[in-house]
Motif scaffolding. Structure first.
Motif, PDB file in Angstrom:
ATOM      1  N   VAL A 222       6.454 -51.195 -73.683  1.00  0.00           N
ATOM      2  CA  VAL A 222       6.866 -52.604 -73.965  1.00  0.00           C
ATOM      3  C   VAL A 222       7.289 -53.361 -72.631  1.00  0.00           C
ATOM      4  N   PHE A 223       7.989 -52.526 -71.990  1.00  0.00           N
ATOM      5  CA  PHE A 223       8.281 -53.426 -70.461  1.00  0.00           C
ATOM      6  C   PHE A 223       6.842 -53.561 -69.839  1.00  0.00           C
ATOM      7  N   ALA A 224       5.901 -52.589 -69.919  1.00  0.00           N
ATOM      8  CA  ALA A 224       4.596 -53.028 -69.160  1.00  0.00           C
ATOM      9  C   ALA A 224       3.931 -54.116 -69.693  1.00  0.00           C
ATOM     10  N   ASP A 225       4.150 -54.475 -71.034  1.00  0.00           N
ATOM     11  CA  ASP A 225       3.482 -55.458 -71.676  1.00  0.00           C
ATOM     12  C   ASP A 225       4.090 -56.821 -71.376  1.00  0.00           C
ATOM     13  N   ILE A 226       5.166 -56.798 -70.866  1.00  0.00           N
ATOM     14  CA  ILE A 226       5.857 -58.236 -70.416  1.00  0.00           C
ATOM     15  C   ILE A 226       5.256 -58.759 -69.217  1.00  0.00           C
ATOM     16  N   PRO A 227       4.864 -60.289 -69.103  1.00  0.00           N
ATOM     17  CA  PRO A 227       4.201 -60.814 -68.264  1.00  0.00           C
ATOM     18  C   PRO A 227       5.152 -60.535 -66.959  1.00  0.00           C
ATOM     19  N   ASN A 228       4.135 -60.662 -65.746  1.00  0.00           N
ATOM     20  CA  ASN A 228       4.821 -60.484 -64.396  1.00  0.00           C
ATOM     21  C   ASN A 228       5.842 -61.778 -64.139  1.00  0.00           C
ATOM     22  N   ASP A 229       5.369 -62.811 -64.758  1.00  0.00           N
ATOM     23  CA  ASP A 229       6.191 -64.093 -64.194  1.00  0.00           C
ATOM     24  C   ASP A 229       7.482 -64.005 -65.008  1.00  0.00           C
ATOM     25  N   ASP A 230       7.847 -63.320 -65.848  1.00  0.00           N
ATOM     26  CA  ASP A 230       9.112 -63.214 -66.649  1.00  0.00           C
ATOM     27  C   ASP A 230       9.890 -62.011 -66.187  1.00  0.00           C
ATOM     28  N   GLU A 231      10.668 -62.659 -65.464  1.00  0.00           N
ATOM     29  CA  GLU A 231      11.686 -61.357 -64.460  1.00  0.00           C
ATOM     30  C   GLU A 231      13.076 -61.451 -64.973  1.00  0.00           C
ATOM     31  N   ARG A 232      13.274 -61.702 -66.450  1.00  0.00           N
ATOM     32  CA  ARG A 232      14.646 -61.606 -66.926  1.00  0.00           C
ATOM     33  C   ARG A 232      14.906 -60.071 -67.480  1.00  0.00           C
ATOM     34  N   PHE A 233      13.912 -59.287 -67.741  1.00  0.00           N
ATOM     35  CA  PHE A 233      13.813 -58.115 -68.209  1.00  0.00           C
ATOM     36  C   PHE A 233      13.664 -57.058 -67.260  1.00  0.00           C
ATOM     37  N   ASP A 234      14.523 -56.180 -67.293  1.00  0.00           N
ATOM     38  CA  ASP A 234      14.687 -54.804 -66.435  1.00  0.00           C
ATOM     39  C   ASP A 234      15.258 -53.534 -66.967  1.00  0.00           C
ATOM     40  N   LEU A 235      14.049 -52.913 -67.177  1.00  0.00           N
ATOM     41  CA  LEU A 235      14.771 -51.519 -67.893  1.00  0.00           C
ATOM     42  C   LEU A 235      15.245 -50.504 -66.720  1.00  0.00           C
ATOM     43  N   ALA A 236      16.547 -50.415 -66.818  1.00  0.00           N
ATOM     44  CA  ALA A 236      17.342 -49.795 -65.846  1.00  0.00           C
ATOM     45  C   ALA A 236      18.393 -48.946 -66.399  1.00  0.00           C
ATOM     46  N   ILE A 237      18.509 -47.583 -66.077  1.00  0.00           N
ATOM     47  CA  ILE A 237      20.025 -46.930 -66.685  1.00  0.00           C
ATOM     48  C   ILE A 237      20.957 -46.986 -65.328  1.00  0.00           C
ATOM     49  N   SER A 238      22.077 -47.435 -65.769  1.00  0.00           N
ATOM     50  CA  SER A 238      23.047 -47.480 -64.828  1.00  0.00           C
ATOM     51  C   SER A 238      24.038 -46.230 -65.221  1.00  0.00           C
ATOM     52  N   SER A 239      24.766 -45.559 -64.163  1.00  0.00           N
ATOM     53  CA  SER A 239      25.413 -44.127 -64.071  1.00  0.00           C
ATOM     54  C   SER A 239      26.787 -44.883 -64.164  1.00  0.00           C
ATOM     55  N   GLY A 240      27.759 -43.898 -64.361  1.00  0.00           N
ATOM     56  CA  GLY A 240      29.180 -44.309 -64.320  1.00  0.00           C
ATOM     57  C   GLY A 240      29.856 -43.452 -65.633  1.00  0.00           C
ATOM     58  N   SER A 241      30.854 -44.013 -65.757  1.00  0.00           N
ATOM     59  CA  SER A 241      31.708 -43.219 -66.777  1.00  0.00           C
ATOM     60  C   SER A 241      31.181 -43.265 -68.087  1.00  0.00           C
ATOM     61  N   GLN A 242      30.441 -44.394 -68.160  1.00  0.00           N
ATOM     62  CA  GLN A 242      29.790 -44.961 -69.612  1.00  0.00           C
ATOM     63  C   GLN A 242      28.252 -45.286 -69.136  1.00  0.00           C
ATOM     64  N   PRO A 243      27.300 -44.507 -69.077  1.00  0.00           N
ATOM     65  CA  PRO A 243      25.969 -44.778 -69.007  1.00  0.00           C
ATOM     66  C   PRO A 243      25.406 -45.995 -69.850  1.00  0.00           C
ATOM     67  N   ARG A 244      24.531 -46.739 -69.401  1.00  0.00           N
ATOM     68  CA  ARG A 244      23.923 -48.023 -69.892  1.00  0.00           C
ATOM     69  C   ARG A 244      22.760 -47.961 -69.630  1.00  0.00           C
ATOM     70  N   LEU A 245      21.621 -48.213 -70.620  1.00  0.00           N
ATOM     71  CA  LEU A 245      20.384 -48.726 -70.460  1.00  0.00           C
ATOM     72  C   LEU A 245      20.074 -50.214 -70.361  1.00  0.00           C
ATOM     73  N   TRP A 246      19.932 -50.868 -69.423  1.00  0.00           N
ATOM     74  CA  TRP A 246      19.957 -52.202 -69.544  1.00  0.00           C
ATOM     75  C   TRP A 246      18.657 -52.635 -69.884  1.00  0.00           C
ATOM     76  N   ILE A 247      18.866 -53.938 -70.776  1.00  0.00           N
ATOM     77  CA  ILE A 247      17.361 -54.500 -71.181  1.00  0.00           C
ATOM     78  C   ILE A 247      17.315 -55.640 -70.309  1.00  0.00           C
TER      79      ILE A 247
END
Length: 197
Positions: free
Chosen positions: A56-81
């Motif tokens: 899904v993230f690979a299909d997002i156009p390159n000029d749309d930089e709002r989305f970032d699939l990233a996992i943040s670590s910490g006491s409560q891990p999160r998958l950021w969209i």
């Protein structure tokens, strides 16, 4: 006379204290292991969801930089969209919670133990945000309406934002003052006190 202190009692007390310290350290280590295991299990579940969303993230156009699939670590891990939406695990450590931060607080967009259902909701969220952006770029002032965006939408003919609310509040205060002054004058004339402003 003073009797000599028995060293055997002293060694037994020290041995009991050492045993207690060792037991407490083991309990802390076990608890730390459980916390680490829980975090690792959460990270693993979020990584599985991230793998499902990679295409899904690979299909997002390159000029749309709002989305970032990233996992943040910490006491409560999160998958950021994107900067306001993320997926985290619920209290039971098995339920995925897809959340979005709004001006009024955090909104739950989806909550499920089913990985595919959460992936579908994230995909729909991304599609909605992309359509919203496209319509804004084309000059369409009507935004795509979603349940989570209702607090951001201004209806036609309304004054939006804080200014409209402030002006309505000032108007209500002035109206209340006028009504109060009228009631005072009415009561004063009814009592015949001759009170005047």
């Amino acid at each position: 006379m003073n009797e000599p202190v028995d060293n055997r009692d002293n060694t037994a007390a020290t041995s009991r204290l050492a045993d207690a310290i060792r037991d407490v350290k083991n309990a802390f280590a076990d608890r730390d292991d459980v916390v680490v295991d829980i975090r690792e299990a959460q990270l693993t579940r979020l990584e599985l969801l991230a793998d499902d969303l990679k295409q899904v993230f690979a299909d997002i156009p390159n000029d749309d930089e709002r989305f970032d699939l990233a996992i943040s670590s910490g006491s409560q891990p999160r998958l950021w969209i994107d900067s306001v939406a993320h997926v985290t695990m619920g209290r039971d450590r098995r339920t995925y919670r897809f959340l979005r931060d709004t001006r009024l607080g955090r909104v739950v967009l989806c909550e499920s133990t089913d990985l595919s259902r959460v992936a579908e909701q994230v995909t729909r969220y991304i599609a909605g945000r992309m359509i919203e952006r496209q319509r804004m770029l084309e000059g369409d002032v009507d935004l795509v309406r979603t349940d989570a965006d209702e607090d951001d939408i201004v209806e036609d003919g309304e004054t939006g934002g804080r200014t409209g609310g402030f002006l309505r509040g000032v108007g209500m205060v002035l109206l209340g003052g006028l009504v109060g002054a009228g009631l005072i004058l009415l009561l004063a004339s009814a009592l015949g006190t001759g009170f005047s402003l």
